[in-house]
Motif scaffolding. Sequence first.
Motif, short mmCIF file in Angstrom:
data_model
loop_
_atom_site.label_atom_id
_atom_site.label_comp_id
_atom_site.label_asym_id
_atom_site.label_seq_id
_atom_site.Cartn_x
_atom_site.Cartn_y
_atom_site.Cartn_z
N HIS A 91 0.81 -1.23 0.00
CA HIS A 91 0.00 0.00 0.00
C HIS A 91 0.84 1.27 0.00
O HIS A 91 0.30 2.38 -0.01
N THR A 93 4.03 3.60 -1.77
CA THR A 93 4.76 3.81 -3.02
C THR A 93 6.23 3.42 -2.83
O THR A 93 6.69 3.17 -1.70
N TYR A 134 3.72 1.67 -7.19
CA TYR A 134 3.49 0.72 -6.11
C TYR A 134 4.19 -0.60 -6.46
O TYR A 134 4.43 -0.88 -7.64
#
Length: 242
Positions: A91, A93, A134
Amino acid sequence: MLYLENLKKIYNNNKVKAVDIKELRVEKAGIVCLVGPSGCGKTTTLKMINRLIEPSEGIIEINGVRSDQTHPVSWRRKIGYVIQKIGLFPHLTVMQNISLLSRVLKRDRVFIEKRVHELLELVGLNPEQYKKRYPKELSGGQRQRVGIARALMEDPPLLLMDEPFGALDSITASSLREEFKNLNQTLKKTIIMVTHNLSEAFEMGDEVVLMQRGSIVQQGSWEDFKNSPANSFVKEFFNAKL
């Protein structure tokens, strides 16, 4: 730089000796690879160095500072840890993953952004292209590069690597090993790496440490293992793996 003495991990009321290392010295900027059959104590040794597992007895020192005289959290902050499954948070970056420890330590935002950019460039990823992605948007090799960058974020003197290239295909793993070894000539980090691949160990390591049933049975170079095996186990392991 790293020193282990009489390091032991014992389970089941002193019945199972998972690790029993008499002595191991690792020089500054050296790469030492731990190899051996499954269950020989390689990963347990790595986890004790990082204090994810506390030893039953023995001494662990980094630059003359003992682990049992330092708070576990402070101890871990001077060690980078890279694992096979990388462990990126899905979740977050790329930038958030790499800077996680620095954000916990409340580093300055400008420092964080500059450091993440430097590290992404160092591991061969364009910062503008990758920092907002991500983990699911990256290839296996790219995720491993991000994992290495995260381990380097706070510039630790020691890196622990547990099968760091084991989940990659052979071509990607070979390329990344070569890049990382070249990179460390600049970084000059002291590295302890666990691998099941003996060829990889001799390619990466300045020295290879072969373990059996928790103990070190031989330590040295390719020539040492080939020309002067310590016993029949070493000879058989060497011949079977190469």
